[in-house]
Design a protein around this motif. Structure first.
Motif, PDB file in Angstrom:
ATOM      1  N   ASP A  15      49.547 -46.186-126.316  1.00 43.37           N
ATOM      2  CA  ASP A  15      50.480 -46.859-125.416  1.00 43.37           C
ATOM      3  C   ASP A  15      50.750 -46.036-124.153  1.00 43.37           C
ATOM      4  O   ASP A  15      50.985 -46.597-123.086  1.00 43.37           O
ATOM      5  CB  ASP A  15      51.784 -47.187-126.133  1.00 43.37           C
ATOM      6  N   LEU A  16      50.713 -44.702-124.277  1.00 45.71           N
ATOM      7  CA  LEU A  16      50.878 -43.847-123.104  1.00 45.71           C
ATOM      8  C   LEU A  16      49.641 -43.877-122.212  1.00 45.71           C
ATOM      9  O   LEU A  16      49.746 -43.822-120.989  1.00 45.71           O
ATOM     10  CB  LEU A  16      51.133 -42.397-123.527  1.00 45.71           C
ATOM     11  N   CYS A  17      48.460 -43.986-122.816  1.00 47.09           N
ATOM     12  CA  CYS A  17      47.198 -43.924-122.060  1.00 47.09           C
ATOM     13  C   CYS A  17      46.782 -45.259-121.460  1.00 47.09           C
ATOM     14  O   CYS A  17      46.112 -45.282-120.418  1.00 47.09           O
ATOM     15  CB  CYS A  17      46.074 -43.426-122.971  1.00 47.09           C
ATOM     16  N   THR A  18      47.158 -46.351-122.076  1.00 45.06           N
ATOM     17  CA  THR A  18      46.690 -47.668-121.625  1.00 45.06           C
ATOM     18  C   THR A  18      47.048 -47.974-120.164  1.00 45.06           C
ATOM     19  O   THR A  18      46.180 -48.435-119.413  1.00 45.06           O
ATOM     20  CB  THR A  18      47.185 -48.769-122.567  1.00 45.06           C
ATOM     21  N   PRO A  19      48.262 -47.716-119.701  1.00 43.41           N
ATOM     22  CA  PRO A  19      48.553 -47.994-118.289  1.00 43.41           C
ATOM     23  C   PRO A  19      47.656 -47.194-117.337  1.00 43.41           C
ATOM     24  O   PRO A  19      47.235 -47.699-116.301  1.00 43.41           O
ATOM     25  CB  PRO A  19      50.026 -47.607-118.131  1.00 43.41           C
ATOM     26  N   PHE A  20      47.353 -45.955-117.697  1.00 44.28           N
ATOM     27  CA  PHE A  20      46.462 -45.134-116.878  1.00 44.28           C
ATOM     28  C   PHE A  20      45.060 -45.735-116.852  1.00 44.28           C
ATOM     29  O   PHE A  20      44.433 -45.836-115.797  1.00 44.28           O
ATOM     30  CB  PHE A  20      46.431 -43.701-117.406  1.00 44.28           C
ATOM     31  N   GLU A  21      44.573 -46.138-118.012  1.00 42.68           N
ATOM     32  CA  GLU A  21      43.249 -46.755-118.078  1.00 42.68           C
ATOM     33  C   GLU A  21      43.216 -48.067-117.289  1.00 42.68           C
ATOM     34  O   GLU A  21      42.224 -48.366-116.615  1.00 42.68           O
ATOM     35  CB  GLU A  21      42.832 -46.984-119.527  1.00 42.68           C
ATOM     36  N   ASP A  22      44.290 -48.825-117.347  1.00 49.96           N
ATOM     37  CA  ASP A  22      44.367 -50.068-116.569  1.00 49.96           C
ATOM     38  C   ASP A  22      44.324 -49.781-115.070  1.00 49.96           C
ATOM     39  O   ASP A  22      43.652 -50.476-114.321  1.00 49.96           O
ATOM     40  CB  ASP A  22      45.627 -50.857-116.921  1.00 49.96           C
ATOM     41  N   LEU A  23      45.044 -48.740-114.635  1.00 49.29           N
ATOM     42  CA  LEU A  23      45.033 -48.382-113.225  1.00 49.29           C
ATOM     43  C   LEU A  23      43.639 -47.925-112.806  1.00 49.29           C
ATOM     44  O   LEU A  23      43.152 -48.281-111.734  1.00 49.29           O
ATOM     45  CB  LEU A  23      46.050 -47.281-112.949  1.00 49.29           C
ATOM     46  N   ARG A  24      42.981 -47.149-113.652  1.00 49.84           N
ATOM     47  CA  ARG A  24      41.615 -46.702-113.336  1.00 49.84           C
ATOM     48  C   ARG A  24      40.667 -47.882-113.173  1.00 49.84           C
ATOM     49  O   ARG A  24      39.725 -47.821-112.381  1.00 49.84           O
ATOM     50  CB  ARG A  24      41.084 -45.789-114.449  1.00 49.84           C
ATOM     51  N   ALA A  25      40.897 -48.961-113.897  1.00 54.80           N
ATOM     52  CA  ALA A  25      39.996 -50.119-113.871  1.00 54.80           C
ATOM     53  C   ALA A  25      40.251 -51.061-112.700  1.00 54.80           C
ATOM     54  O   ALA A  25      39.447 -51.961-112.456  1.00 54.80           O
ATOM     55  CB  ALA A  25      40.113 -50.890-115.189  1.00 54.80           C
ATOM     56  N   ARG A  26      41.333 -50.845-111.981  1.00 52.63           N
ATOM     57  CA  ARG A  26      41.649 -51.737-110.856  1.00 52.63           C
ATOM     58  C   ARG A  26      40.564 -51.691-109.781  1.00 52.63           C
ATOM     59  O   ARG A  26      39.863 -50.690-109.636  1.00 52.63           O
ATOM     60  CB  ARG A  26      42.973 -51.335-110.204  1.00 52.63           C
ATOM     61  N   HIS A  27      40.487 -52.752-109.031  1.00 52.56           N
ATOM     62  CA  HIS A  27      39.553 -52.853-107.899  1.00 52.56           C
ATOM     63  C   HIS A  27      38.114 -52.649-108.366  1.00 52.56           C
ATOM     64  O   HIS A  27      37.347 -51.932-107.727  1.00 52.56           O
ATOM     65  CB  HIS A  27      39.898 -51.856-106.779  1.00 52.56           C
ATOM     66  N   GLY A  28      37.757 -53.264-109.503  1.00 48.79           N
ATOM     67  CA  GLY A  28      36.399 -53.133-110.007  1.00 48.79           C
ATOM     68  C   GLY A  28      36.060 -51.708-110.414  1.00 48.79           C
ATOM     69  O   GLY A  28      34.954 -51.242-110.203  1.00 48.79           O
TER      70      GLY A  28
END
Length: 75
Positions: free
Chosen positions: A12-25
């Protein structure tokens, strides 16, 4: 037989970071990691062209996420 609740908490702590990394393709992938590295005292630095730095808002998101991460991984 591990600590399922602990594993979920770390996820749960890592998921937001991974989501941000995935932004903009996934264009934020390297840049977000570099900002996170800078925040924990490692050398992340700037990205090379044609990559772009994170926006001020996205960099602030990364910094807030890193601040919430535990400094030691539970054993």
């Amino acid at each position: 037989d591990g600590d399922a609740a602990g594993a979920r908490a770390l996820r749960d702590l890592c998921t937001p970071f991974e989501d941000l990394r995935a932004r903009h393709g996934s264009a934020n992938n390297v840049t977000a990691v570099k900002v996170a590295m800078d925040e924990v005292g490692l050398v992340g630095g700037s990205v090379r062209s044609p990559m772009r730095d994170l926006s001020a808002a996205e960099a602030a998101e990364v910094k807030a996420m890193v601040a919430a991460w535990p400094r030691e991984v539970p054993q």
